[in-house]
Design a protein around this motif. Structure first.
Motif, short mmCIF file in Angstrom:
data_model
loop_
_atom_site.label_atom_id
_atom_site.label_comp_id
_atom_site.label_asym_id
_atom_site.label_seq_id
_atom_site.Cartn_x
_atom_site.Cartn_y
_atom_site.Cartn_z
N CYS A 155 0.84 -1.22 0.00
CA CYS A 155 0.00 0.00 0.00
C CYS A 155 0.87 1.25 0.00
O CYS A 155 0.55 2.25 -0.64
CB CYS A 155 -0.95 0.00 1.20
N LYS A 156 2.00 1.20 0.70
CA LYS A 156 2.92 2.34 0.70
C LYS A 156 3.49 2.58 -0.70
O LYS A 156 3.71 3.73 -1.10
CB LYS A 156 4.09 2.08 1.66
N GLU A 157 3.77 1.48 -1.42
CA GLU A 157 4.27 1.61 -2.80
C GLU A 157 3.22 2.32 -3.66
O GLU A 157 3.54 3.18 -4.49
CB GLU A 157 4.57 0.23 -3.40
N LEU A 189 0.86 4.37 -2.56
CA LEU A 189 0.78 5.77 -2.14
C LEU A 189 1.99 6.55 -2.67
O LEU A 189 1.86 7.70 -3.12
CB LEU A 189 0.69 5.87 -0.61
N ARG A 190 3.16 5.91 -2.62
CA ARG A 190 4.38 6.58 -3.10
C ARG A 190 4.22 6.96 -4.57
O ARG A 190 4.64 8.04 -4.99
CB ARG A 190 5.59 5.64 -2.91
N ALA A 191 3.58 6.08 -5.35
CA ALA A 191 3.37 6.37 -6.78
C ALA A 191 2.47 7.59 -6.97
O ALA A 191 2.44 8.20 -8.04
CB ALA A 191 2.76 5.15 -7.46
N LEU A 192 1.74 7.95 -5.91
CA LEU A 192 0.85 9.12 -5.97
C LEU A 192 1.44 10.32 -5.22
O LEU A 192 0.74 11.31 -4.98
CB LEU A 192 -0.52 8.76 -5.36
N GLY A 193 2.69 10.19 -4.79
CA GLY A 193 3.36 11.29 -4.09
C GLY A 193 3.01 11.39 -2.62
O GLY A 193 3.17 12.45 -2.00
N ILE A 194 2.52 10.29 -2.04
CA ILE A 194 2.12 10.29 -0.62
C ILE A 194 3.09 9.40 0.16
O ILE A 194 3.37 8.27 -0.26
CB ILE A 194 0.68 9.73 -0.45
N SER A 195 3.60 9.90 1.30
CA SER A 195 4.52 9.07 2.08
C SER A 195 3.98 8.87 3.50
O SER A 195 3.26 9.71 4.03
CB SER A 195 5.91 9.70 2.13
N VAL A 196 4.35 7.73 4.08
CA VAL A 196 3.91 7.38 5.44
C VAL A 196 5.17 7.06 6.26
O VAL A 196 5.94 6.18 5.87
CB VAL A 196 2.97 6.15 5.44
N VAL A 197 5.37 7.79 7.35
CA VAL A 197 6.54 7.55 8.20
C VAL A 197 6.07 7.50 9.67
O VAL A 197 4.91 7.81 9.96
CB VAL A 197 7.62 8.66 8.03
N SER A 198 6.99 7.12 10.56
CA SER A 198 6.60 7.05 11.98
C SER A 198 7.79 7.38 12.87
O SER A 198 8.93 7.39 12.41
CB SER A 198 6.10 5.65 12.32
N ALA A 225 -1.20 3.23 6.24
CA ALA A 225 -1.05 3.19 4.78
C ALA A 225 -2.22 2.44 4.14
O ALA A 225 -2.74 2.84 3.10
CB ALA A 225 0.27 2.53 4.39
N ILE A 226 -2.65 1.35 4.80
CA ILE A 226 -3.76 0.55 4.26
C ILE A 226 -5.04 1.38 4.25
O ILE A 226 -5.77 1.42 3.24
CB ILE A 226 -3.94 -0.76 5.09
#
Ligand code: EPS
Length: 386
Positions: free
Chosen positions: A145-147, A149-158, A352-353
């Protein structure tokens, strides 16, 4: 029904763990390395027990991906439990039971209620599935799901912000660097607090005790308007909170300023809106955590989750034996002293999910190219008049 959904299967000491993820758009480039990287991050962390020395989690993709691109069909992911070779007979699918039954329930664990609810006599029948080993598959699904989102310019970090009562100094942390500067052992961005936390974990281990903590998950680059104020179950803050609360041992979730909302007046909580010289709306604060009215508002999303100390204590607590109905000390399986850094990686996955689900609901989920076009057209419209 949500377009993007997943199930996990597998016992902690069974042959393998499996997940089926359905609804990822076709045409998404993915790599095994991206999944394995997050699996390895989840295994790290100061305070983990002996099990992590046995496992080296690696994904096996069994369907849904061809030549590194998603096909739009269900993706089947599998991770082998290396420890199964030590447990084969005790975890066999067929044949006569072997090995002693576990009958001393651990307070705080699924053991006692699970046994009664499912009419079982061996705590192992409950703990094998309630174990946080299951989160391996959530992380594998979350990595895909992160991949997306990344393809859409969205990142998830913690980042981990507290363990055993020792908090990071948030004034010292450059929020734009979270995800880049985190330590590998604690997923923490304040090295000074990190040293104190490590000493605290070491002490807890010596005492036969366990520690909980708190972590933050941040989403950057999310379009405004995911989720909806229209119906209770479409509110994205509720769905994010539910997803985080579903992680083993999570007992509280905060969105933005969270519990501070019970203390401060409205003037110190709400994020005032201003216009810049180009007529664009901007805010100086983000206490809403990027969510207003159950929708993303275009600011960074910030959610925090609190994990309780793990219920398996090496200095066990008072409990009862289910077979003899007598007072005993709880069973002590090999376990972790603290798994908050691991939980923060699981938190990234769950967030991300949920964000990927919300994107698919709003922008479709057949082909990645269509999702991208739909987002571009939407941004063009909502950009106007702002
Ligand atoms: C867990 C107990 C420990 C943890 C486990 C969760 O496993 P074991 O009983 O095999 O020592 O290490 O976590 C994992 C195996 C993992 O991959 O995160 C529990 O009881 O929840």
């Amino acid at each position: 029904m949500t377009e993007l959904r997943f199930l996990t299967a597998g016992e902690s000491h069974g042959p393998c763990l499996t997940a089926i993820l359905e609804g990822l758009p076709a045409g998404l480039k993915v790599s095994e390395e991206a999944i394995n990287r997050d699996l390895a991050r989840r295994q790290q962390g100061y305070g983990r027990g002996g099990r992590m020395l046995i496992e080296t989690d690696q994904v096996n993709v069994l369907s849904g991906i061809r030549f590194g691109e998603t096909l739009g069909g269900p993706v089947t992911l599998q991770v082998k439990n290396r420890d199964h070779s030590n447990w084969g007979a005790r975890m066999a699918a067929f044949g006569e039971p072997t090995g002693p039954k576990v009958t001393a329930a651990r307070p705080g664990h699924a053991d006692f209620t699970g046994l009664r609810k499912y009419d079982r006599e061996d705590v192992r029948d409950i703990l094998e599935r309630s174990s946080a080993r299951e989160t391996t598959m959530r992380v594998a699904v979350g990595a895909l799901c992160k991949e997306f989102l990344r393809a859409l310019g969205i990142s998830v970090v913690s980042q981990v912000v507290m363990i055993g009562g020792i908090g990071v100094d948030e004034s010292k942390i450059d929020r734009s660097k979270i995800g880049e500067i985190n330590s590998t052992e604690l997923n923490c961005c304040d090295p000074e607090a990190g040293e104190k936390i490590k000493a605290r974990i070491h002490q807890a281990q010596k005492d036969g005790d366990t520690l909980g903590g708190k972590f933050e998950v941040i989403v950057r680059g999310c379009p405004a308007g995911l989720g909806s104020h229209i119906q209770w179950d479409r509110r994205l803050d509720g769905r994010l909170a539910g997803a985080l609360m579903s992680i083993q041992a999570i007992k509280a979730v905060e969105v933005g300023a969270g519990v501070q909302c019970a203390e401060l007046p409205g003037s110190q909580i709400h994020d005032e809106m201003f216009l810049d010289e180009n007529g664009h709306v901007y805010r100086k604060t983000n206490r809403a955590g990027g969510l207003e009215g159950g929708m993303t508002n275009g600011e960074e999303i910030s959610v925090r989750a609190v994990m309780k100390p793990i219920p398996t204590l090496m200095s066990p607590l008072h409990s009862i034996d289910i077979a003899s109905h007598s007072a005993v000390l709880a069973c002590k399986e090999r376990s972790d002293v603290c798994a908050v850094p691991a939980a923060s990686v699981v938190g990234e996955a769950m967030v991300a999910i949920v964000i990927a689900q919300a994107i698919c609901e709003k922008f479709g989920s057949d082909a990645l190219s269509d999702v991208k076009s739909a987002i571009a057209a939407y941004n063009e419209r909502i950009g106007k008049g702002w």
